[in-house]
Motif scaffolding. Structure first.
Motif, short mmCIF file in Angstrom:
data_model
loop_
_atom_site.label_atom_id
_atom_site.label_comp_id
_atom_site.label_asym_id
_atom_site.label_seq_id
_atom_site.Cartn_x
_atom_site.Cartn_y
_atom_site.Cartn_z
N UNK A 52 5.70 -31.89 -20.06
CA UNK A 52 4.60 -32.26 -20.42
C UNK A 52 4.79 -32.80 -21.79
N UNK A 53 5.50 -31.97 -22.61
CA UNK A 53 6.56 -32.51 -24.50
C UNK A 53 7.20 -33.04 -24.19
N UNK A 54 8.04 -33.79 -23.16
CA UNK A 54 9.41 -34.59 -22.99
C UNK A 54 8.45 -35.59 -22.56
N UNK A 55 7.13 -35.85 -21.67
CA UNK A 55 6.81 -36.99 -21.33
C UNK A 55 6.08 -37.61 -22.40
N UNK A 77 16.19 -39.30 -25.44
CA UNK A 77 15.86 -39.50 -26.38
C UNK A 77 15.00 -38.05 -26.84
N UNK A 78 14.10 -38.48 -26.25
CA UNK A 78 12.59 -37.29 -26.22
C UNK A 78 13.40 -35.29 -26.23
N UNK A 79 14.74 -35.77 -25.18
CA UNK A 79 15.49 -34.44 -24.98
C UNK A 79 15.94 -33.82 -25.87
N UNK A 80 16.28 -35.03 -26.84
CA UNK A 80 17.41 -34.40 -27.71
C UNK A 80 16.41 -33.68 -29.43
N UNK A 83 15.43 -30.34 -28.34
CA UNK A 83 16.18 -29.56 -28.44
C UNK A 83 16.63 -29.30 -29.48
N UNK A 84 16.69 -30.37 -30.70
CA UNK A 84 16.91 -30.25 -31.97
C UNK A 84 16.00 -29.12 -32.89
N UNK A 85 14.41 -29.43 -32.49
CA UNK A 85 12.98 -28.55 -32.40
C UNK A 85 13.36 -27.22 -32.30
N UNK A 86 14.49 -26.68 -30.76
CA UNK A 86 14.33 -25.35 -30.38
C UNK A 86 15.54 -24.94 -31.61
N UNK A 87 16.39 -25.50 -31.34
CA UNK A 87 17.77 -25.40 -32.80
C UNK A 87 17.40 -25.29 -33.53
N UNK A 88 16.12 -25.52 -34.52
CA UNK A 88 16.08 -25.77 -35.62
C UNK A 88 15.43 -24.02 -35.67
N UNK A 89 13.94 -24.17 -34.52
CA UNK A 89 13.91 -22.84 -34.87
C UNK A 89 14.57 -21.73 -34.50
N UNK A 93 14.48 -19.77 -37.71
CA UNK A 93 13.30 -18.06 -37.57
C UNK A 93 12.03 -18.91 -38.02
N UNK A 94 11.46 -19.90 -37.90
CA UNK A 94 10.54 -20.50 -38.49
C UNK A 94 8.94 -20.55 -37.61
N UNK A 95 9.33 -20.02 -36.36
CA UNK A 95 8.12 -19.92 -35.57
C UNK A 95 8.43 -18.62 -35.35
#
Length: 96
Positions: A52-55, A77-80, A83-89, A93-95
């Motif tokens: 859902x997030x990807x779509x 591009x949405x997968x990137x 992936x960037x959000x998970x890398x940031x997390x 450790x923000x989330x």
């Protein structure tokens, strides 16, 4: 992928995730635990909400680029972005 197909798929998968979450929270509120529901909750959420997030992000990117359909480039591009959000997390450790 057509916009209408993506919207239907987003709707169906979101309803599955929301219904599962509502059942889990309601059973917790009532004080009844269902071991099977608790065991399959995280896999169901992961299997439904990740696409859902990807779509959703792919749909927004395709509409921003004024494409007629959602292309594999928009989904990539949405997968990137995901992936960037998970890398940031993971890195900050923000989330947590």
């Amino acid at each position: 992928m057509n916009y209408s197909t993506a919207k239907w798929l987003i709707g169906i998968l979101s309803v599955i995730a929301i219904a599962t979450t509502a059942m889990l929270f309601y059973s917790d509120h009532v004080g009844v635990t269902y071991p099977l529901l608790e065991a399959v909750y995280k896999p169901i959420i992961f299997i439904t909400l990740m696409p859902v997030l990807l779509l959703i992000i792919g749909l927004l990117i395709a509409q921003g680029k004024k494409e007629e359909k959602i292309s594999t480039k928009s989904l990539g591009r949405s997968a990137i972005v995901i992936a960037a959000l998970f890398a940031y997390r993971w890195m900050t450790g923000y989330f947590d």
